[in-house]
Motif scaffolding. Structure first.
Motif, PDB file in Angstrom:
ATOM      1  N   LEU A 123       0.805  -1.222   0.000  1.00  0.00           N
ATOM      2  CA  LEU A 123       0.000   0.000   0.000  1.00  0.00           C
ATOM      3  C   LEU A 123       0.839   1.273   0.000  1.00  0.00           C
ATOM      4  CD1 LEU A 123      -2.957  -1.020   2.357  1.00  0.00           C
ATOM      5  CD2 LEU A 123      -2.780  -1.188  -0.142  1.00  0.00           C
ATOM      6  N   SER A 124       2.150   1.142   0.148  1.00  0.00           N
ATOM      7  CA  SER A 124       2.997   2.336   0.044  1.00  0.00           C
ATOM      8  C   SER A 124       2.997   2.870  -1.383  1.00  0.00           C
ATOM      9  CB  SER A 124       4.434   2.019   0.487  1.00  0.00           C
ATOM     10  OG  SER A 124       5.048   1.108  -0.404  1.00  0.00           O
ATOM     11  N   THR A 125       2.510   2.056  -2.315  1.00  0.00           N
ATOM     12  CA  THR A 125       2.394   2.523  -3.701  1.00  0.00           C
ATOM     13  C   THR A 125       1.216   3.487  -3.855  1.00  0.00           C
ATOM     14  OG1 THR A 125       1.016   0.611  -4.303  1.00  0.00           O
ATOM     15  CG2 THR A 125       3.398   0.391  -4.578  1.00  0.00           C
ATOM     16  N   MET A 126       0.349   3.536  -2.862  1.00  0.00           N
ATOM     17  CA  MET A 126      -0.777   4.466  -2.850  1.00  0.00           C
ATOM     18  C   MET A 126      -0.406   5.620  -1.916  1.00  0.00           C
ATOM     19  SD  MET A 126      -2.737   2.835  -4.865  1.00  0.00           S
ATOM     20  CE  MET A 126      -3.452   1.285  -5.394  1.00  0.00           C
ATOM     21  N   LYS A 127      -0.381   6.825  -2.411  1.00  0.00           N
ATOM     22  CA  LYS A 127       0.251   7.922  -1.676  1.00  0.00           C
ATOM     23  C   LYS A 127      -0.709   8.840  -0.908  1.00  0.00           C
ATOM     24  CE  LYS A 127       4.243   6.724  -3.399  1.00  0.00           C
ATOM     25  NZ  LYS A 127       5.248   6.036  -2.569  1.00  0.00           N
ATOM     26  N   ASP A 128      -2.007   8.626  -1.003  1.00  0.00           N
ATOM     27  CA  ASP A 128      -2.930   9.637  -0.467  1.00  0.00           C
ATOM     28  C   ASP A 128      -3.684   9.177   0.776  1.00  0.00           C
ATOM     29  OD1 ASP A 128      -4.267   7.729  -1.895  1.00  0.00           O
ATOM     30  OD2 ASP A 128      -5.747   9.105  -2.739  1.00  0.00           O
ATOM     31  N   TYR A 129      -3.063   8.318   1.617  1.00  0.00           N
ATOM     32  CA  TYR A 129      -3.686   7.930   2.881  1.00  0.00           C
ATOM     33  C   TYR A 129      -2.588   7.655   3.896  1.00  0.00           C
ATOM     34  CZ  TYR A 129      -7.159   5.953   6.069  1.00  0.00           C
ATOM     35  OH  TYR A 129      -7.992   5.727   7.153  1.00  0.00           O
ATOM     36  N   ASP A 130      -2.598   8.397   5.011  1.00  0.00           N
ATOM     37  CA  ASP A 130      -1.589   8.246   6.058  1.00  0.00           C
ATOM     38  C   ASP A 130      -2.139   7.308   7.125  1.00  0.00           C
ATOM     39  OD1 ASP A 130       0.200   8.487   8.176  1.00  0.00           O
ATOM     40  OD2 ASP A 130       0.634  10.592   7.750  1.00  0.00           O
ATOM     41  N   VAL A 131      -1.765   6.040   7.059  1.00  0.00           N
ATOM     42  CA  VAL A 131      -2.291   5.034   7.985  1.00  0.00           C
ATOM     43  C   VAL A 131      -1.952   5.382   9.424  1.00  0.00           C
ATOM     44  CG1 VAL A 131      -2.239   2.590   8.649  1.00  0.00           C
ATOM     45  CG2 VAL A 131      -2.146   3.231   6.232  1.00  0.00           C
ATOM     46  N   ASP A 132      -0.709   5.769   9.696  1.00  0.00           N
ATOM     47  CA  ASP A 132      -0.295   6.078  11.068  1.00  0.00           C
ATOM     48  C   ASP A 132      -1.088   7.242  11.646  1.00  0.00           C
ATOM     49  OD1 ASP A 132       1.714   4.074  11.203  1.00  0.00           O
ATOM     50  OD2 ASP A 132       3.048   5.350  10.028  1.00  0.00           O
ATOM     51  N   ASP A 141       1.430  -2.594  14.419  1.00  0.00           N
ATOM     52  CA  ASP A 141       1.428  -4.044  14.637  1.00  0.00           C
ATOM     53  C   ASP A 141       1.161  -4.810  13.344  1.00  0.00           C
ATOM     54  OD1 ASP A 141       1.976  -4.036  17.343  1.00  0.00           O
ATOM     55  OD2 ASP A 141      -0.113  -3.950  17.954  1.00  0.00           O
ATOM     56  N   TRP A 142       0.547  -4.137  12.369  1.00  0.00           N
ATOM     57  CA  TRP A 142       0.182  -4.798  11.119  1.00  0.00           C
ATOM     58  C   TRP A 142       1.202  -4.574  10.011  1.00  0.00           C
ATOM     59  CZ3 TRP A 142      -3.648  -8.277  10.342  1.00  0.00           C
ATOM     60  CH2 TRP A 142      -4.587  -8.431  11.384  1.00  0.00           C
ATOM     61  N   LYS A 143       2.308  -3.905  10.320  1.00  0.00           N
ATOM     62  CA  LYS A 143       3.344  -3.722   9.309  1.00  0.00           C
ATOM     63  C   LYS A 143       4.086  -5.029   9.067  1.00  0.00           C
ATOM     64  CE  LYS A 143       4.601   1.162   9.191  1.00  0.00           C
ATOM     65  NZ  LYS A 143       5.700   2.143   9.376  1.00  0.00           N
ATOM     66  N   ILE A 144       4.355  -5.322   7.816  1.00  0.00           N
ATOM     67  CA  ILE A 144       5.136  -6.488   7.431  1.00  0.00           C
ATOM     68  C   ILE A 144       6.390  -5.970   6.737  1.00  0.00           C
ATOM     69  CG2 ILE A 144       5.171  -8.675   6.183  1.00  0.00           C
ATOM     70  CD1 ILE A 144       2.956  -8.541   8.311  1.00  0.00           C
ATOM     71  N   ASP A 145       7.553  -6.253   7.329  1.00  0.00           N
ATOM     72  CA  ASP A 145       8.816  -5.744   6.770  1.00  0.00           C
ATOM     73  C   ASP A 145       8.751  -4.227   6.572  1.00  0.00           C
ATOM     74  OD1 ASP A 145       9.873  -8.319   6.701  1.00  0.00           O
ATOM     75  OD2 ASP A 145       9.086  -8.699   4.689  1.00  0.00           O
ATOM     76  N   SER A 146       8.216  -3.559   7.593  1.00  0.00           N
ATOM     77  CA  SER A 146       8.150  -2.080   7.647  1.00  0.00           C
ATOM     78  C   SER A 146       7.195  -1.460   6.630  1.00  0.00           C
ATOM     79  CB  SER A 146       9.546  -1.464   7.462  1.00  0.00           C
ATOM     80  OG  SER A 146      10.426  -1.950   8.460  1.00  0.00           O
ATOM     81  N   LYS A 147       6.320  -2.280   6.049  1.00  0.00           N
ATOM     82  CA  LYS A 147       5.362  -1.749   5.075  1.00  0.00           C
ATOM     83  C   LYS A 147       3.946  -2.185   5.432  1.00  0.00           C
ATOM     84  CE  LYS A 147       8.434  -1.636   1.023  1.00  0.00           C
ATOM     85  NZ  LYS A 147       8.611  -2.128  -0.376  1.00  0.00           N
ATOM     86  N   TYR A 148       2.984  -1.375   5.007  1.00  0.00           N
ATOM     87  CA  TYR A 148       1.577  -1.744   5.170  1.00  0.00           C
ATOM     88  C   TYR A 148       1.085  -2.470   3.919  1.00  0.00           C
ATOM     89  CZ  TYR A 148       1.116   1.167   9.355  1.00  0.00           C
ATOM     90  OH  TYR A 148       1.238   1.698  10.620  1.00  0.00           O
ATOM     91  N   TYR A 149       0.571  -3.659   4.147  1.00  0.00           N
ATOM     92  CA  TYR A 149      -0.092  -4.415   3.091  1.00  0.00           C
ATOM     93  C   TYR A 149      -1.586  -4.521   3.382  1.00  0.00           C
ATOM     94  CZ  TYR A 149       4.533  -5.796   1.419  1.00  0.00           C
ATOM     95  OH  TYR A 149       5.814  -5.790   0.922  1.00  0.00           O
ATOM     96  N   ALA A 150      -2.008  -3.825   4.430  1.00  0.00           N
ATOM     97  CA  ALA A 150      -3.415  -3.812   4.813  1.00  0.00           C
ATOM     98  C   ALA A 150      -3.645  -2.598   5.702  1.00  0.00           C
ATOM     99  CB  ALA A 150      -3.794  -5.087   5.564  1.00  0.00           C
ATOM    100  N   ILE A 151      -4.854  -2.075   5.677  1.00  0.00           N
ATOM    101  CA  ILE A 151      -5.232  -1.004   6.594  1.00  0.00           C
ATOM    102  C   ILE A 151      -6.116  -1.603   7.686  1.00  0.00           C
ATOM    103  CG2 ILE A 151      -6.528   1.136   6.904  1.00  0.00           C
ATOM    104  CD1 ILE A 151      -5.861   1.937   4.102  1.00  0.00           C
ATOM    105  N   PRO A 152      -5.656  -1.581   8.955  1.00  0.00           N
ATOM    106  CA  PRO A 152      -6.528  -2.033  10.042  1.00  0.00           C
ATOM    107  C   PRO A 152      -7.662  -1.028  10.225  1.00  0.00           C
ATOM    108  CG  PRO A 152      -4.455  -1.167  10.916  1.00  0.00           C
ATOM    109  CD  PRO A 152      -4.337  -1.155   9.428  1.00  0.00           C
ATOM    110  N   THR A 153      -8.885  -1.503  10.312  1.00  0.00           N
ATOM    111  CA  THR A 153     -10.038  -0.598  10.273  1.00  0.00           C
ATOM    112  C   THR A 153     -10.851  -0.552  11.552  1.00  0.00           C
ATOM    113  OG1 THR A 153     -11.408  -2.343   9.287  1.00  0.00           O
ATOM    114  CG2 THR A 153     -10.265  -0.842   7.777  1.00  0.00           C
ATOM    115  N   LYS A 154     -10.638  -1.469  12.484  1.00  0.00           N
ATOM    116  CA  LYS A 154     -11.440  -1.458  13.707  1.00  0.00           C
ATOM    117  C   LYS A 154     -10.571  -1.594  14.950  1.00  0.00           C
ATOM    118  CE  LYS A 154     -13.648  -4.975  15.504  1.00  0.00           C
ATOM    119  NZ  LYS A 154     -12.820  -5.630  16.546  1.00  0.00           N
ATOM    120  N   LYS A 155     -11.081  -1.064  16.030  1.00  0.00           N
ATOM    121  CA  LYS A 155     -10.440  -1.270  17.324  1.00  0.00           C
ATOM    122  C   LYS A 155     -10.883  -2.625  17.859  1.00  0.00           C
ATOM    123  CE  LYS A 155      -9.959   3.564  18.800  1.00  0.00           C
ATOM    124  NZ  LYS A 155      -8.490   3.528  18.901  1.00  0.00           N
TER     125      LYS A 155
END
Length: 441
Positions: A123-132, A141-155
């Protein structure tokens, strides 16, 4: 001769120019979104979104809202059950190209495997959403090798559901900070006739151990050895054993398994003073038709194992991490849907107990939806405290499923009186150690 060479060079340059133009044209065509192509063809883009929540518990309303607002991008919700066979079904669909554009991950190790298999878009290839910024520090906690491959959406919310009427009758205040020893003492007072002191699902048996272990240094020590024999984990198992076999304030594990006890329903019938569960129970508690109850429900945070315990964390963090299939033909459209979902589109999911993680969503709206249909049955003050406690420290379970299963096999022997506590802890550590040695990187 020179003229021939010159003509050949000109011809070659012309050919290269034509080829470059053709490639440029093809590249431009590839850049043209499926949405634009759909607009030309008059047909909407079709996305398939796989998730584990029953459609009637919020997902279908979310999809209906999106489809109404976006006639050019239509989404179909595909339900898969979040268990081993259900996840195998999803993974098979991903590997064989059976129509998956987006999907929900409920467990970090499963996402890791999907990333390694090449089935999740970086998802780092998509530039218009700051997950952090939107989701917060827990998203890491959901980063894999320092990258986001998913956006966690719920608490992810785990807490104690309390029969407030039973607590009031027993003269017990609603706890705001407590230990498992406190809970054991309260369960004795709450046990009355057919009413248990405490019930919990089989899933929740593990989390008090993980909260203690994670807080005291993680499942693996600094030297690479197993940390699953943490003293707090051992003490918790001892307390649970005594509640089963000495106090008899909670069912034995053997009874719970053999009877396939519907513990959520038993609590809502008034047959337990305390219930260890999570936010998904709201979808049962709000359904007064199928789960009628007239007692007030209050809430308490998860107890520590011991009062002086440092670094205690509650199972939780953020979850429902949504990935885009790297093989999807409609990545841009899937990305549009994912951003919309995370920042407000998922709000109807709160009616089924799923609290949105994005800071873009109003908490008061969440609380209102969370209790829809049974507002009068909740103690809102205690609910707000456990849901929005700024001091709560959470963790996301990352222990491999193979280790979780091995540990469960061992403590079940202890709970069914076929193995001592010391032997149980030794076996848990041995099996974890064997796993670590077999899976050295």
């Amino acid at each position: 001769m020179k003229l021939q060479k010159l003509n050949l060079m000109v011809s070659s340059l012309a050919a290269i120019s034509m080829l470059t133009a053709a490639c440029s044209s093809g590249s431009q065509a590839q850049k043209e979104t499926a949405q634009q192509q759909a607009a030309k063809s008059g047909k909407p883009v079709q996305l398939k979104f796989w998730g584990g929540v029953p459609p009637e518990s919020g997902p279908q309303q979310v999809i209906d809202n999106w489809n109404k607002e976006h006639p050019d991008i239509q989404v179909e919700y595909v339900r898969y059950v979040n268990d081993d066979p259900g996840n195998l079904k999803l993974d098979t669909a991903l590997m064989t190209g059976q129509g998956v554009d987006l999907y929900v991950n409920y467990y970090v190790p499963r996402l890791e495997k999907r990333v390694k298999a090449g089935n999740a878009l970086d998802l780092s290839t998509m530039k218009d959403y700051d997950v952090d910024a939107k989701i917060g520090a827990e998203a890491k906690d959901w980063k894999i090798d320092s990258k986001y491959y998913a956006i966690p959406t719920k608490k992810n919310n785990y807490f104690m559901w309390l029969n407030k009427d039973a607590f009031d009758q027993a003269g017990i205040p609603i706890p705001t900070e407590w230990t498992w020893e406190d809970l054991q003492a309260y369960a004795k007072k709450l046990k009355q006739g057919d009413r248990w002191g405490m019930l919990q699902t089989l899933l929740e048996f593990d989390y008090p151990m993980d909260g203690s272990i994670e807080g005291s240094g993680g499942n693996v020590k600094a030297d690479g050895s197993s940390n699953l024999a943490d003293p707090n984990a051992k003490r918790y198992l001892e307390i649970m054993y005594n509640m089963m076999h000495v106090d008899m304030t909670t069912p034995t594990m053997g009874e719970q398994i053999s009877k396939k006890m519907p513990v959520e329903a038993e609590f809502l019938k008034g047959n337990s003073g305390i219930f260890y569960g999570g936010d998904w129970i709201f979808r049962f508690a709000n359904n007064l038709k199928d789960y009628p109850h007239n007692f007030k429900i209050a809430f308490a945070p998860l107890p520590k194992v011991s009062a002086n315990q440092t670094g205690f964390k509650s199972m939780g963090g953020v979850g429902d991490a949504i990935s885009i299939n790297s093989a999807s033909q409609h990545k841009e459209e899937a990305w549009q849907f994912l951003k919309w979902y995370a920042d407000g589109g998922m709000l109807p999911m709160a009616m089924g107990g799923r609290v949105p993680a994005s800071s873009a969503i109003d908490q008061s709206a969440v609380l209102k939806l969370l209790t829809t249909g049974a507002e009068q049955t909740y103690d809102n003050e205690s609910l707000k405290k456990v849901l929005f406690d700024p001091k709560k420290v959470t963790f996301q379970l990352k222990l491999d499923q193979q280790v979780i299963d091995a540990r469960k096999e061992e403590y079940q022997k202890y709970f069914t009186k076929t193995q001592s506590l010391d032997a149980t802890m030794d076996r848990i550590v041995k099996r974890h150690t064997d796993f670590l040695q077999q899976n050295k990187k």
